[in-house]
Design a protein around this motif. Structure first.
Motif, PDB file in Angstrom:
ATOM      1  N   GLY A  38       0.827  -1.203   0.000  1.00  0.00           N
ATOM      2  CA  GLY A  38       0.000   0.000   0.000  1.00  0.00           C
ATOM      3  C   GLY A  38       0.863   1.255   0.000  1.00  0.00           C
ATOM      4  O   GLY A  38       0.577   2.230  -0.686  1.00  0.00           O
ATOM      5  N   LEU A  39       1.957   1.196   0.746  1.00  0.00           N
ATOM      6  CA  LEU A  39       2.841   2.360   0.850  1.00  0.00           C
ATOM      7  C   LEU A  39       3.403   2.753  -0.515  1.00  0.00           C
ATOM      8  O   LEU A  39       3.413   3.917  -0.891  1.00  0.00           O
ATOM      9  N   ILE A  40       3.882   1.768  -1.290  1.00  0.00           N
ATOM     10  CA  ILE A  40       4.510   2.102  -2.575  1.00  0.00           C
ATOM     11  C   ILE A  40       3.481   2.257  -3.692  1.00  0.00           C
ATOM     12  O   ILE A  40       3.844   2.525  -4.837  1.00  0.00           O
ATOM     13  N   GLY A  41       2.204   2.069  -3.372  1.00  0.00           N
ATOM     14  CA  GLY A  41       1.176   2.275  -4.385  1.00  0.00           C
ATOM     15  C   GLY A  41       0.956   1.071  -5.284  1.00  0.00           C
ATOM     16  O   GLY A  41       0.360   1.191  -6.351  1.00  0.00           O
ATOM     17  N   ILE A  51      11.957   5.179  -3.405  1.00  0.00           N
ATOM     18  CA  ILE A  51      11.533   4.057  -2.562  1.00  0.00           C
ATOM     19  C   ILE A  51      11.422   2.819  -3.432  1.00  0.00           C
ATOM     20  O   ILE A  51      10.747   2.831  -4.462  1.00  0.00           O
ATOM     21  N   GLY A  52      12.099   1.767  -3.047  1.00  0.00           N
ATOM     22  CA  GLY A  52      12.040   0.529  -3.818  1.00  0.00           C
ATOM     23  C   GLY A  52      11.602  -0.635  -2.962  1.00  0.00           C
ATOM     24  O   GLY A  52      11.848  -0.654  -1.754  1.00  0.00           O
ATOM     25  N   LEU A  53      10.938  -1.603  -3.587  1.00  0.00           N
ATOM     26  CA  LEU A  53      10.473  -2.786  -2.859  1.00  0.00           C
ATOM     27  C   LEU A  53      11.076  -4.031  -3.476  1.00  0.00           C
ATOM     28  O   LEU A  53      11.017  -4.233  -4.683  1.00  0.00           O
ATOM     29  N   LEU A  54      11.680  -4.866  -2.648  1.00  0.00           N
ATOM     30  CA  LEU A  54      12.133  -6.187  -3.097  1.00  0.00           C
ATOM     31  C   LEU A  54      11.108  -7.181  -2.626  1.00  0.00           C
ATOM     32  O   LEU A  54      11.029  -7.464  -1.428  1.00  0.00           O
ATOM     33  N   PRO A  55      10.293  -7.699  -3.541  1.00  0.00           N
ATOM     34  CA  PRO A  55       9.100  -8.425  -3.102  1.00  0.00           C
ATOM     35  C   PRO A  55       9.402  -9.768  -2.453  1.00  0.00           C
ATOM     36  O   PRO A  55      10.509 -10.288  -2.530  1.00  0.00           O
ATOM     37  N   GLU A  56       8.343 -10.270  -1.822  1.00  0.00           N
ATOM     38  CA  GLU A  56       8.412 -11.482  -1.025  1.00  0.00           C
ATOM     39  C   GLU A  56       8.800 -12.699  -1.860  1.00  0.00           C
ATOM     40  O   GLU A  56       9.590 -13.523  -1.444  1.00  0.00           O
ATOM     41  N   SER A  57       8.198 -12.793  -3.055  1.00  0.00           N
ATOM     42  CA  SER A  57       8.428 -13.991  -3.847  1.00  0.00           C
ATOM     43  C   SER A  57       9.322 -13.634  -5.036  1.00  0.00           C
ATOM     44  O   SER A  57       8.906 -12.952  -5.950  1.00  0.00           O
ATOM     45  N   ARG A  58      10.565 -14.079  -4.953  1.00  0.00           N
ATOM     46  CA  ARG A  58      11.525 -13.744  -6.014  1.00  0.00           C
ATOM     47  C   ARG A  58      11.014 -14.140  -7.385  1.00  0.00           C
ATOM     48  O   ARG A  58      11.112 -13.400  -8.348  1.00  0.00           O
ATOM     49  N   VAL A  67       4.189  13.491  -0.302  1.00  0.00           N
ATOM     50  CA  VAL A  67       4.246  12.832  -1.607  1.00  0.00           C
ATOM     51  C   VAL A  67       3.019  11.949  -1.781  1.00  0.00           C
ATOM     52  O   VAL A  67       2.436  11.475  -0.812  1.00  0.00           O
ATOM     53  N   ARG A  68       2.635  11.783  -3.042  1.00  0.00           N
ATOM     54  CA  ARG A  68       1.533  10.860  -3.339  1.00  0.00           C
ATOM     55  C   ARG A  68       2.107   9.684  -4.113  1.00  0.00           C
ATOM     56  O   ARG A  68       2.642   9.853  -5.190  1.00  0.00           O
ATOM     57  N   LEU A  69       1.997   8.523  -3.534  1.00  0.00           N
ATOM     58  CA  LEU A  69       2.555   7.332  -4.165  1.00  0.00           C
ATOM     59  C   LEU A  69       1.397   6.487  -4.686  1.00  0.00           C
ATOM     60  O   LEU A  69       0.761   5.761  -3.934  1.00  0.00           O
ATOM     61  N   ARG A  70       1.128   6.616  -5.989  1.00  0.00           N
ATOM     62  CA  ARG A  70      -0.045   5.929  -6.534  1.00  0.00           C
ATOM     63  C   ARG A  70       0.339   4.731  -7.377  1.00  0.00           C
ATOM     64  O   ARG A  70      -0.507   4.018  -7.880  1.00  0.00           O
ATOM     65  N   HIS A  71       1.623   4.538  -7.572  1.00  0.00           N
ATOM     66  CA  HIS A  71       2.086   3.450  -8.419  1.00  0.00           C
ATOM     67  C   HIS A  71       3.539   3.189  -8.023  1.00  0.00           C
ATOM     68  O   HIS A  71       4.239   4.126  -7.647  1.00  0.00           O
ATOM     69  N   PRO A  72       4.007   1.940  -8.114  1.00  0.00           N
ATOM     70  CA  PRO A  72       5.419   1.692  -7.806  1.00  0.00           C
ATOM     71  C   PRO A  72       6.348   2.631  -8.581  1.00  0.00           C
ATOM     72  O   PRO A  72       7.438   2.952  -8.107  1.00  0.00           O
ATOM     73  N   ALA A  73       5.885   3.111  -9.754  1.00  0.00           N
ATOM     74  CA  ALA A  73       6.721   4.036 -10.521  1.00  0.00           C
ATOM     75  C   ALA A  73       6.892   5.367  -9.797  1.00  0.00           C
ATOM     76  O   ALA A  73       7.981   5.939  -9.804  1.00  0.00           O
TER      77      ALA A  73
END
Lengths: 326, 500
Positions: B300-303, B332-339, B319-325
């Motif tokens: 939710g945080l990274i949109g 801000i970057g996310l390394l997801p749970e499932s590689r 800031v408004r984060l509406r999309h990972p872009a």
């Protein structure tokens, strides 16, 4: 020892690795298949190799090839575009109708192509932003586009086009037939787009793993929208060539073309599930279909039987390529 | 006494790789046998040979002392070998009964499907495991643990006398894992032999009778579990002594410099409001049980999902984060749970995976990518995270889990990210690679990057984090720091303050 032993073999081993690299590209087996069928046709039929027949073949294949270029993009992202045949007819009749109504030729062509692009974008909105399956969306819009073309023309072909318009389907530029030239231009653009731009890489990435692409910060929806707009555009360009060649706008043109285009893409080594394929493979696939059509015609095979033979060859080709690709 | 299963001198090669060399393994009836080894040690290959998915080049498989030849999974099933894969083979829309009897439905005398007979037998099987699971509900609606128990029941219904459990606890909560162990003990009483694969030492010492350690395709050690220690086993696994897999603790946090300020964030209109601060150079742990809402908050945080309400500040600016872009644009970057399903483009090379979201760096005036520059940059990043691969062109699917994770990390290092969210960064990764990933995270914080680490492994949270937010039922139940940050306090808050 290894130092000494490897030296004389260096050039050969680098050739071997290069061959190995080639074999791994998706165009390798399609190209082999094309060459085999081409040689077979040349041996069976003495008229096959004549220059006039070869030009004829390429000209006939160009329309499917151009549609298949757009289809490649859709399939590469894991989608599909079934609406290409009707969009081609809609754009073609629109150009014809506008010209007959007195709109200057360049404006009419531009509007026809824009309508194709817009219709493609219409597909794209449902696929990319509403998250609907492309096969369903384009199945529905396939009917819509066909219907719109029929409504626009009242169901009758539009003829009486300005004589200059024949240039795109029948003319030549620098000695090359226009349809072939346009096809080459479309594939050159496609090649650069897919192989050398960020957008192209994103399309492969979306087909390979859409969720990972999105989470990496790429606006997947925009690129999907673009893909369907481009597919509509190539369909419209095909419509331009066909209308020009026939010198009439045919609302019923292009029935079944979506299937030939899909066949060309898959014969060209692309994975129907997306993420794998090359635009040049699609060109090879389209030409392979063209050679089959042309060769079987020359042999005087009945059109009914031709369908059966083409279908069997497609099955065989895809069976082999699935076996061979890792 | 003849062992239930005896693998004798198994060798297996793949083109260019010797995967297994002369591996032998005996499993007796009523024994839980741990198979231990780093990723790539050959455990999976050995188990696939046991299940008939691969065929060995040399060596024999003996069941009850008789040589058997498995040409496919079906052969192994008929010989009484059942395997519980990491990814379940259940059909999500069918219920437990239909899943258990899929493909061999019982029929009544009219030749129609006999649902009640199947339901009776399913009930009987689940009773044998001493679990109660609703039989009529699509298994997609059940917990991961229940799904796993159904997998086990299905294997038993096929008269499996030997069960292979491939990292069964990776997706279970601690209490669910305890439940699984109870079932395993029950099966041990019923003389079922089990091969148990896990990276968790404490589990091996809780449940296993014997342990076999593999390294580089060879068996390096086997003994009674009672006769060894975790340190000893780790040393055998990695071939060297690993004293401490965590880098020396050092706090890089600058406490008066808030980088990311989540003033308030509600995922759904009715759901609880989160608020949280992240400081420069800090590693903030998101602790809690699986499903407690940690990943959901990060997404939710990274949109990646649309929160109902979000008021977030990056370095003091709203800031408004509406999309990972847009998150990426803010650093801000996310390394997801499932590689594999969320992180990597598996058909891509390492280079293409790494440069995926920084392609614009390699463009000139025309929007064309310079392959040369791209390869150079990828090579540099791969070296900086120590990816072990022949080169940037290597297909990422050919790498081990640890190296794949490093590739995902490298992707984000191409950006000047200020905040990185690591979601279960070491799941399914061997000890050596884990330790390297921890060291990388500390290198990042030393450079002023702030990290949120979602982790279900307590030692990881304790060993690495400066602070931890403990989640319970979609809410942050506590923020712990300093002396308050202990395994007792985390478990206390993660379980709703009920148990200790």
């Amino acid at each position: 020892m290894s130092q000494l032993a490897s030296k004389p073999g260096t050039s050969r081993s680098s050739f071997k690795t290069r061959l190995d690299g080639w074999r791994r590209t998706p165009v390798f087996y399609p190209l082999i298949g094309f060459i085999v069928v081409f040689i077979a046709m040349a041996l069976i039929n003495e008229n096959f190799l004549t220059a006039s027949n070869q030009i004829n073949l390429a000209r006939q294949a160009s329309i499917i090839a151009i549609i298949a270029a757009g289809m490649s993009l859709a399939i590469l992202t894991g989608g599909i575009d079934l609406s290409v045949g009707p969009v081609m007819a809609l754009s073609g009749t629109l150009m014809a109708g506008l010209m007959v109504a007195g709109v200057p030729m360049p404006v009419a062509i531009l509007l026809g192509v824009l309508v194709g692009a817009a219709f493609g974008a219409f597909n794209g909105v449902f696929v990319a932003f509403a998250g609907m399956p492309p096969i369903i969306v384009t199945l529905a819009t396939m009917g819509i586009a066909r219907g719109l073309g029929l409504i626009y023309t009242g169901g009758y072909p539009i003829s009486g086009l300005p004589a200059d318009f024949a240039f795109f389907g029948r003319g030549t530029l620098a000695g090359i037939e226009m349809p072939i030239l346009i096809m080459i231009a479309v594939y050159a653009i496609g090649y650069v787009l897919l192989g050398h731009t960020a957008t192209g890489r994103y399309l492969y990435a979306i087909g390979g793993n859409e969720e990972a692409t999105r989470l990496s910060g790429i606006r997947v929806s925009r690129y999907k929208l673009l893909v369907y707009a481009l597919s509509g555009t190539t369909a419209a360009i095909a419509g331009l060539i066909l209308t020009s060649r026939l010198m009439s706008g045919q609302p019923n043109a292009g029935i079944g073309f979506e299937l030939d285009a899909i066949a060309a893409v898959v014969l060209g080594g692309a994975a129907i599930t997306g993420g794998r394929g090359m635009i040049l493979g699609t060109l090879v696939g389209a030409m392979l279909l063209g050679v089959l059509n042309n060769g079987l015609n020359l042999m005087g095979v009945s059109p009914y039987l031709q369908n059966v033979i083409k279908g069997l060859i497609i099955l065989l080709a895809i069976y082999i390529s699935r076996k061979r690709t890792p | 006494m003849t062992p239930l299963l005896s693998l004798q001198h198994i060798s297996k090669s793949f083109p260019g790789v010797k995967a297994l060399t002369d591996v032998s393994l005996d499993v007796h009836a009523g024994e839980v046998h741990a198979l231990l080894g780093e990723n790539g040690a050959g455990k999976s290959t050995l188990m696939k040979i046991l299940c008939g998915i691969y065929q060995q080049d040399e060596g024999d498989i003996l069941i009850d002392g008789e040589v058997r030849h498995f040409h496919g999974y079906q052969d192994a099933l008929e010989a009484g070998v059942g395997i519980i894969f990491q990814e379940f083979s259940l059909i999500p829309d069918l219920d437990a009964v239909d899943n258990i009897f899929l493909g061999r439905e019982k029929r009544n005398r009219f030749g129609l499907r006999d649902r009640s007979a199947m339901a009776r037998e399913a009930q009987h099987l689940l009773e044998r495991l001493k679990v109660s699971i609703p039989l009529n509900c699509p298994i997609a609606e059940l917990s991961v643990a229940d799904q796993q128990f159904i997998e086990i029941a299905k294997a038993l219904s096929l008269d499996a006398r030997l069960l292979v459990l491939d990292e069964p606890t990776a997706t279970l909560t601690p209490s669910e894992a305890d439940h699984l162990f109870a079932i395993m003990r029950e099966l041990r009483e019923q003389a079922v032999g089990m091969v148990f694969i896990s990276h968790h030492m404490e589990e091996i010492f809780t449940i296993c009778d014997r342990v076999t350690v593999m390294r580089d395709g060879e068996k390096v050690h086997d003994c009674e579990t009672a006769a060894t220690t975790p340190d000893d086993l780790i040393e055998k696994m990695v071939g060297r002594r690993v004293d401490n897999i965590f880098p020396d603790y050092r706090c890089d946090a600058v406490w008066d410099d808030v980088v990311l300020d989540i003033e308030s964030l509600r995922l759904e209109a009715e759901s609880p409001e989160h608020s949280l601060k992240l400081h420069r150079g800090e590693i903030l742990g998101f602790a809690g049980l699986v499903g407690s809402g940690r990943t959901e908050l990060a997404m939710g945080l990274i949109g990646a999902t649309r929160p109902a309400h979000a008021s977030v500040k990056m370095e003091g600016r709203p800031v408004r984060l509406r999309h990972p872009a847009s998150a990426l644009k803010q650093g801000i970057g996310l390394l997801p749970e499932s590689r594999k399903t969320q992180g990597l483009i598996l058909p891509f090379s390492c280079r293409d995976n790494i440069s995926l979201n920084n392609l614009s760096q390699f463009q000139g005036t025309l929007p064309l990518i310079s392959r040369r520059q791209e390869s150079l940059a990828a090579e540099k990043l791969m070296a900086s995270v120590r990816v072990k691969a022949p080169g940037p062109e290597t297909a990422v699917g050919d790498l081990s889990g640890g190296n794949q994770q490093k590739v995902v990390i490298a992707r984000w290092l191409g950006h000047q990210c200020k905040v990185l969210i690591f979601d279960e960064p070491t799941r399914g990764i061997d000890v050596g690679a884990k330790s390297e990933i921890y060291a990388l995270m500390k290198e990042l914080t030393a450079k002023g990057v702030s990290i949120i680490m979602i982790s279900s492994e307590l030692p990881e949270v304790l060993g690495l984090c400066d602070r931890a937010a403990v989640f319970y039922h979609g809410q942050i139940a506590a923020e712990l720091q300093g002396d308050d940050l202990s395994s007792q306090s985390i478990m206390h808050h993660a379980t709703g303050g009920l148990s200790l």
